[in-house]
Design an enzyme around this catalytic site. Structure first.
Site, mmCIF file in Angstrom:
data_model
loop_
_atom_site.group_PDB
_atom_site.id
_atom_site.type_symbol
_atom_site.label_atom_id
_atom_site.label_comp_id
_atom_site.label_asym_id
_atom_site.label_seq_id
_atom_site.Cartn_x
_atom_site.Cartn_y
_atom_site.Cartn_z
ATOM 1 N N ASP A 1 0.839 -1.206 0.000
ATOM 2 C CA ASP A 1 0.000 0.000 0.000
ATOM 3 C C ASP A 1 0.871 1.252 0.000
ATOM 4 O OD1 ASP A 1 -2.835 1.181 0.502
ATOM 5 O OD2 ASP A 1 -1.536 2.220 1.925
ATOM 6 N N TYR B 1 3.493 9.489 -0.444
ATOM 7 C CA TYR B 1 4.566 8.824 0.307
ATOM 8 C C TYR B 1 5.926 8.971 -0.396
ATOM 9 C CZ TYR B 1 0.535 6.368 2.445
ATOM 10 O OH TYR B 1 -0.657 6.048 3.050
ATOM 11 N N LYS C 1 -2.332 6.132 -4.476
ATOM 12 C CA LYS C 1 -3.434 7.055 -4.160
ATOM 13 C C LYS C 1 -3.146 8.439 -4.729
ATOM 14 C CE LYS C 1 -3.509 4.776 0.374
ATOM 15 N NZ LYS C 1 -2.114 4.552 0.743
ATOM 16 N N HIS D 1 -7.126 9.773 -2.190
ATOM 17 C CA HIS D 1 -6.523 9.661 -0.856
ATOM 18 C C HIS D 1 -7.409 10.245 0.242
ATOM 19 C CE1 HIS D 1 -2.254 9.113 0.957
ATOM 20 N NE2 HIS D 1 -3.153 8.925 1.891
ATOM 21 N N SER E 1 -10.510 6.841 0.004
ATOM 22 C CA SER E 1 -9.888 6.734 1.321
ATOM 23 C C SER E 1 -10.319 7.919 2.170
ATOM 24 C CB SER E 1 -8.362 6.723 1.154
ATOM 25 O OG SER E 1 -7.734 6.662 2.416
ATOM 26 N N GLN F 1 -10.603 3.116 2.289
ATOM 27 C CA GLN F 1 -9.481 2.918 3.221
ATOM 28 C C GLN F 1 -9.552 3.981 4.313
ATOM 29 O OE1 GLN F 1 -4.746 3.629 3.160
ATOM 30 N NE2 GLN F 1 -5.370 2.094 1.687
ATOM 31 N N LEU G 1 -2.261 -1.103 13.642
ATOM 32 C CA LEU G 1 -1.540 -1.316 14.903
ATOM 33 C C LEU G 1 -1.669 -0.089 15.799
ATOM 34 C CD1 LEU G 1 1.760 -2.778 13.327
ATOM 35 C CD2 LEU G 1 -0.351 -3.991 13.933
ATOM 36 N N SER H 1 5.790 -1.799 8.794
ATOM 37 C CA SER H 1 7.030 -1.879 9.572
ATOM 38 C C SER H 1 8.205 -1.824 8.610
ATOM 39 C CB SER H 1 7.098 -3.173 10.394
ATOM 40 O OG SER H 1 8.313 -3.186 11.115
ATOM 41 N N ARG I 1 9.691 -7.770 12.305
ATOM 42 C CA ARG I 1 8.310 -7.353 12.572
ATOM 43 C C ARG I 1 7.404 -7.601 11.371
ATOM 44 N NH1 ARG I 1 8.976 -1.554 15.643
ATOM 45 N NH2 ARG I 1 9.336 -2.362 17.735
HETATM 46 N N1 LIG Z 1 -5.101 6.507 3.546
HETATM 47 C C1 LIG Z 1 -4.534 7.180 4.528
HETATM 48 O O1 LIG Z 1 -4.823 8.365 4.755
HETATM 49 C C2 LIG Z 1 -3.517 6.500 5.401
HETATM 50 C C3 LIG Z 1 -3.079 7.118 6.590
HETATM 51 C C4 LIG Z 1 -2.171 6.434 7.397
HETATM 52 C C5 LIG Z 1 -1.735 5.178 6.989
HETATM 53 N N2 LIG Z 1 -2.141 4.616 5.815
HETATM 54 C C6 LIG Z 1 -1.641 3.308 5.358
HETATM 55 O O2 LIG Z 1 -1.747 2.355 6.416
HETATM 56 C C7 LIG Z 1 -0.454 1.847 6.731
HETATM 57 C C8 LIG Z 1 -0.343 1.528 8.205
HETATM 58 O O3 LIG Z 1 -0.566 2.662 8.998
HETATM 59 P P1 LIG Z 1 0.563 3.377 9.855
HETATM 60 O O4 LIG Z 1 1.853 3.153 9.160
HETATM 61 O O5 LIG Z 1 0.145 4.756 10.092
HETATM 62 O O6 LIG Z 1 0.507 2.659 11.268
HETATM 63 P P2 LIG Z 1 0.536 1.144 11.848
HETATM 64 O O7 LIG Z 1 0.756 0.141 10.782
HETATM 65 O O8 LIG Z 1 -0.645 1.019 12.725
HETATM 66 O O9 LIG Z 1 1.788 1.212 12.820
HETATM 67 C C9 LIG Z 1 3.080 1.399 12.346
HETATM 68 C C10 LIG Z 1 3.986 1.631 13.549
HETATM 69 O O10 LIG Z 1 4.030 0.444 14.346
HETATM 70 C C11 LIG Z 1 5.397 0.010 14.500
HETATM 71 N N3 LIG Z 1 5.346 -1.463 14.467
HETATM 72 C C12 LIG Z 1 5.124 -2.274 13.409
HETATM 73 N N4 LIG Z 1 5.106 -3.566 13.781
HETATM 74 C C13 LIG Z 1 5.329 -3.575 15.130
HETATM 75 C C14 LIG Z 1 5.434 -4.615 16.083
HETATM 76 N N5 LIG Z 1 5.289 -5.896 15.723
HETATM 77 N N6 LIG Z 1 5.667 -4.270 17.372
HETATM 78 C C15 LIG Z 1 5.815 -2.976 17.735
HETATM 79 N N7 LIG Z 1 5.723 -1.937 16.869
HETATM 80 C C16 LIG Z 1 5.473 -2.236 15.568
HETATM 81 C C17 LIG Z 1 6.118 0.595 13.315
HETATM 82 O O11 LIG Z 1 7.494 0.787 13.609
HETATM 83 P P3 LIG Z 1 8.667 0.122 12.710
HETATM 84 O O12 LIG Z 1 8.427 0.520 11.282
HETATM 85 O O13 LIG Z 1 9.896 0.720 13.294
HETATM 86 O O14 LIG Z 1 8.561 -1.357 12.929
HETATM 87 C C18 LIG Z 1 5.408 1.945 13.170
HETATM 88 O O15 LIG Z 1 5.917 2.858 14.111
HETATM 89 C C19 LIG Z 1 0.488 2.962 6.267
HETATM 90 O O16 LIG Z 1 1.820 2.542 6.144
HETATM 91 C C20 LIG Z 1 -0.178 3.339 4.964
HETATM 92 O O17 LIG Z 1 0.119 2.401 3.962
HETATM 93 C C21 LIG Z 1 -3.037 5.262 5.038
#
Ligand SMILES: NC(=O)c1ccc[n+]([C@@H]2O[C@H](COP(=O)([O-])OP(=O)(O)OC[C@H]3O[C@@H](n4cnc5c(N)ncnc54)[C@H](OP(=O)(O)O)[C@@H]3O)[C@@H](O)[C@H]2O)c1
Length: 288
Positions: free
Chosen positions: A51, A56, A90, A122, A153, A176, A205, A246, A251
């Site tokens: 994704d 990004y 997006k 987006h 999204s 999304q 997460l 991650s 992880r």
């Molecule tokens: N459409 C939108 O507006 C939008 C907005 C936000 C996100 N997204 C999408 O959704 C994806 C996920 O959301 P997100 O990146 O915001 O947050 P997330 O996946 O909920 O959390 C990511 C965070 O958790 C840490 N992490 C990952 N695995 C872990 C584990 N097993 N134990 C402890 N910590 C862990 C990561 O650190 P490390 O990388 O250091 O492991 C990072 O700091 C994004 O990457 C993106 O593709 C979309």
């Protein structure tokens, strides 16, 4: 009870005969170099979906890593092809039809994958006219085979109702939005599920902000899984498509290993009850 079907290989069928993997690697807040590396770790450990987004600034590196993975026989031991991998991008901002249409073409060129599997608007920002014009651009990109399926999204119910009322040729396949036990957004997810729109759960997460929450700690211990695995599993059992992010190889691998346990009904309810409307990033679902 035997653990159920969810794994990195699980795919949800789509109305157009295609299917979508149910777990995607998110690559937000990764540099190009980090994203390229993470995509290879993910594909090697069984992920089939990535994704990304124009915002990004790593579409090129993601596409390159996917191509290199496919071509490298030592990594791609199963002989996977382009069509086995699912790539999402997006649109950075909604504007007029011509700009949106050419921005989509640019993403297809930038990733170098020939086509994009899922292309999303987006956010709903920009107002009604630009939302509807940008959606028309996504529909036309699908007709022109640049994109396989379209979605949105950060759309709230009012944005989805507006789109449906405009009688588009096709409805979004996906919305999304931020969804995790600390922000369950049931009004939007119920609306999507009733209207046949799949929910992709971003920040599944909760951005690692609640890993030590007592209920998460208690249930991780009970199911002998990590807090992250618990949250991914919660998302899958609700029928969502989680996008855990991650940069770490360990992880990435662990977050996708969720086939060895199943959260029972009462614990799913307990997790649902953690809702505190925690917003980890932006929150455009009420935008005008
Ligand atoms: N459409 C939108 O507006 C939008 C907005 C936000 C996100 N997204 C999408 O959704 C994806 C996920 O959301 P997100 O990146 O915001 O947050 P997330 O996946 O909920 O959390 C990511 C965070 O958790 C840490 N992490 C990952 N695995 C872990 C584990 N097993 N134990 C402890 N910590 C862990 C990561 O650190 P490390 O990388 O250091 O492991 C990072 O700091 C994004 O990457 C993106 O593709 C979309």
């Amino acid at each position: 009870m035997a653990p159920t079907k969810y794994s990195l290989a699980t795919r949800l069928p789509l109305q157009n005969g295609l299917s979508i993997p149910q777990i995607h690697l998110g690559v937000y807040l990764m540099s190009g170099r980090e994203a390229g590396q993470a995509v290879k770790y993910a594909l090697a450990s069984g992920y089939r979906a990535i994704d990304s987004a124009q915002m990004y600034h790593n579409e090129a590196e993601c596409g390159k890593a996917i191509r290199e993975f496919l071509e490298d026989k030592t990594l791609n031991t199963q002989g996977l092809k382009r069509e086995d991998i699912f790539f999402t991008s997006k649109l950075a901002s909604n504007s007029d039809y011509v700009r949106a249409r050419s921005a989509i073409k640019k993403s297809v060129e930038t990733c170098g994958l020939g086509y994009i599997d899922l292309f999303l608007l987006h956010s709903p920002y920009g107002g009604k006219t630009s939302r509807l014009a940008s959606w028309k651009a996504v529909e036309d990109a699908v007709k022109d085979s640049e994109v396989r399926i379209g979605g949105v999204s950060n759309y709230g119910v009012k944005h989805l109702e507006e789109l449906i009322a405009s009688k588009p040729e096709t409805l979004p396949t996906v919305n999304q939005i931020e969804v995790h036990p600390f922000n369950t957004r049931t009004t939007i997810t119920d609306f999507c599920q009733k209207n046949g729109i799949l929910v992709e759960a971003y920040a599944p997460l909760a951005r690692a902000l609640r890993m030590k929450h007592p209920t998460i700690a208690e249930l991780s211990k009970k199911y002998q899984c990590t807090p992250a695995q618990l949250m991914v599993r919660w998302s899958l059992q609700h029928g969502f498509i989680p996008l855990p992010k991650s940069v770490s190889k360990e992880r990435i691998e662990a977050n996708g290993k969720i086939d060895f346990f199943e959260i029972d009904k009462s614990d799913m309810k307990k997790m649902d009850g953690l809702d505190e409307y925690l917003v980890t990033d932006w929150d455009p679902v009420d935008a005008d």
